[in-house]
Write a protein that holds these residues in place. Structure first.
Motif, PDB file in Angstrom:
ATOM      1  N   GLU A 159      27.881  56.935   0.498  1.00  0.00           N
ATOM      2  CA  GLU A 159      27.452  55.808   1.338  1.00  0.00           C
ATOM      3  C   GLU A 159      26.219  56.188   2.152  1.00  0.00           C
ATOM      4  O   GLU A 159      25.275  55.403   2.241  1.00  0.00           O
ATOM      5  N   PHE A 160      26.249  57.361   2.744  1.00  0.00           N
ATOM      6  CA  PHE A 160      25.083  57.817   3.498  1.00  0.00           C
ATOM      7  C   PHE A 160      23.846  57.791   2.608  1.00  0.00           C
ATOM      8  O   PHE A 160      22.801  57.260   2.979  1.00  0.00           O
ATOM      9  N   SER A 161      24.013  58.363   1.444  1.00  0.00           N
ATOM     10  CA  SER A 161      22.887  58.498   0.529  1.00  0.00           C
ATOM     11  C   SER A 161      22.388  57.141   0.020  1.00  0.00           C
ATOM     12  O   SER A 161      21.189  56.851   0.049  1.00  0.00           O
ATOM     13  N   THR A 171      20.009  64.206   6.850  1.00  0.00           N
ATOM     14  CA  THR A 171      20.793  65.025   7.782  1.00  0.00           C
ATOM     15  C   THR A 171      22.003  64.227   8.207  1.00  0.00           C
ATOM     16  O   THR A 171      21.896  63.036   8.524  1.00  0.00           O
ATOM     17  N   LEU A 172      23.138  64.867   8.186  1.00  0.00           N
ATOM     18  CA  LEU A 172      24.397  64.198   8.544  1.00  0.00           C
ATOM     19  C   LEU A 172      24.257  63.531   9.906  1.00  0.00           C
ATOM     20  O   LEU A 172      23.919  64.192  10.886  1.00  0.00           O
ATOM     21  N   PRO A 173      24.527  62.234   9.960  1.00  0.00           N
ATOM     22  CA  PRO A 173      24.358  61.521  11.230  1.00  0.00           C
ATOM     23  C   PRO A 173      25.534  61.723  12.179  1.00  0.00           C
ATOM     24  O   PRO A 173      25.473  61.287  13.321  1.00  0.00           O
ATOM     25  N   LYS A 206      22.391  72.914   4.562  1.00  0.00           N
ATOM     26  CA  LYS A 206      21.650  73.812   5.446  1.00  0.00           C
ATOM     27  C   LYS A 206      21.828  73.256   6.849  1.00  0.00           C
ATOM     28  O   LYS A 206      21.072  72.382   7.261  1.00  0.00           O
ATOM     29  N   GLY A 207      22.838  73.737   7.546  1.00  0.00           N
ATOM     30  CA  GLY A 207      23.160  73.152   8.844  1.00  0.00           C
ATOM     31  C   GLY A 207      23.656  71.731   8.633  1.00  0.00           C
ATOM     32  O   GLY A 207      24.601  71.522   7.883  1.00  0.00           O
ATOM     33  N   LYS A 208      22.966  70.784   9.275  1.00  0.00           N
ATOM     34  CA  LYS A 208      23.378  69.396   9.096  1.00  0.00           C
ATOM     35  C   LYS A 208      22.561  68.712   7.996  1.00  0.00           C
ATOM     36  O   LYS A 208      22.769  67.554   7.686  1.00  0.00           O
ATOM     37  N   GLU A 209      21.631  69.463   7.427  1.00  0.00           N
ATOM     38  CA  GLU A 209      20.843  68.945   6.312  1.00  0.00           C
ATOM     39  C   GLU A 209      21.678  68.981   5.043  1.00  0.00           C
ATOM     40  O   GLU A 209      22.294  69.996   4.721  1.00  0.00           O
ATOM     41  N   ILE A 210      21.649  67.880   4.338  1.00  0.00           N
ATOM     42  CA  ILE A 210      22.387  67.812   3.087  1.00  0.00           C
ATOM     43  C   ILE A 210      21.470  67.347   1.973  1.00  0.00           C
ATOM     44  O   ILE A 210      20.689  66.415   2.158  1.00  0.00           O
TER      45      ILE A 210
END
Lengths: 225, 225
Positions: A159-161, A171-173, A206-210
């Motif tokens: 859904e995010f994507s 980045t994960l919201p 990478k951290g909150k980066e997806i």
DNA sequence: ATTATTTTGTGATATGCATCACATTGTATA
DNA sequence: TATACAATGTGATGCATATCACAAAATAAT
């Protein structure tokens, strides 16, 4: 707090439907506000006589569940918020919180209702949106309760994507706690599943980066639970 | 299949709001049908151009989940069904099946929409109902996912008692399989919990007959999960 | 910069419930 | 009335995931 929102259509479609008369009326009767990430836009339990129009940005709809806060869904501008409140007893039945920088219009219910009555195309739009929400709610609920964790996390990521960021990289919201409250798990499980997906080569963290590196797989995971 | 439903208001409140003109128009443009328990009123995936008004009786709204049929909720007359279908692409997005003897009006979308446009009070009613549904959906979803089985079963029983039958004594309108699909469990667990409640002195079971003997306890169970 | 505070990663253990398996009862059908 | 089929009761077992308990990072506050 500005009141200079002549050029703030509720949304492009709805605006084009408004007669000059009602549009002027609308413009004169609402405010535009900016919120930053984490700010509360609508607070469950509070009295309110405004419909909220989310002009830009991301927000989460959430409410107090029996044991913990439940995030119902992430919403993206442009959209209306708080309709149930304004048509009901004027007490907010859910909270809305900014997840990014956000621009919002507060429209007085009276004005909103007048326009709803004056403008068939507009009210039709609203009924349509409400119907869509109901359906979405049904499906979301059926999915969440029937699927296993991996499936639900996959859904959230998809859904995010696909719906929110329109990109395979984002980045994960939400924090892991929030993700857990969205997907109905524990924070720990969110962490585990995410690293699991990474190890499986489905995503790259990478951290909150997806980055979704294998969308096909992710879609498969979504289906298999 | 009759067409003699001059005296069939969609519901008492809505009917009183209709102008003579639109009411006549409505009466001339819909059918009244009777269904018996188990009959399908709306079929997911089918093309349809009717709004359904449930005049009398009980029905279940259900849809295909990823792994099994999901019962979204039990609905009681008077209520509208299939609005999302008619405003969308005219394909039913969920099924509705009679749970008791049921009387139903099929109203053509065109006619329905005309009246919606003509009659502000009526359209306001509809928007209100849709808003209520959305809220109910949110809360229902939060509850179902956060509570444990005992809590969910308690909720279901309390809803039957308080919202559907208005009595502490009633016969279960659903089979155990259906209850399981409503409450998100297995059929076996439904059976177990029900006998558990009986042993705990909360309810008294005689076949499908249920008497809630200790409502206070049941409410407590609902809260404690 | 340094400390405090929040967020995240990961093992070990506990548990609610699904699943399987089959007996039993109730209900339709011949 | 006998027979088939559907709905229910109940034990034994397995599994997904919550919970507990920390360590490690990351972020915010001083």
């Amino acid at each position: 707090m500005q009141n200079d929102c002549k050029n703030c259509p509720f949304n492009s479609k709805a605006a084009s439907m408004l007669s000059d008369c009602s549009f002027d009326q609308l413009s004169e009767n609402h405010l535009v506000l900016k919120f930053k990430k984490g700010d509360s836009i609508i607070k469950q339990g509070m009295y309110s006589t405004n419909v909220v129009f989310l002009r830009t940005g991301l927000a989460k709809i959430h409410l107090a569940g029996p044991y913990h806060e439940q995030i119902v869904k992430l919403v993206k501008a442009p959209t209306y918020l708080g309709l149930p409140t304004t048509f009901g007893d004027k007490i907010n039945q859910y909270s809305v919180t900014a997840v990014s920088e956000v621009e919002v219009c507060f429209i007085d219910v009276e004005v909103f209702q007048t326009i709803l009555n004056e403008n068939h195309a507009f009210s039709h739009e609203i009924v349509l949106e409400l119907c869509r929400n109901e359906l979405e709610s049904f499906h979301r609920c059926a999915n969440r309760t029937q699927k296993l964790l991996r499936g639900n996390m996959a859904d959230a990521l998809l859904e995010f994507s696909d719906k929110i960021f329109m990109s395979d990289t984002f980045t994960l919201p939400l924090s892991q706690v929030e993700l857990a409250n969205l997907v109905d798990t524990s924070r720990e499980s969110v962490s585990r599943i995410l690293t699991e997906f990474d190890k499986d080569g489905i995503i790259q963290l990478k951290g909150k980066e997806i980055q979704i590196t294998n969308k096909k797989s992710l879609q498969l995971v979504s289906q298999n639970g």
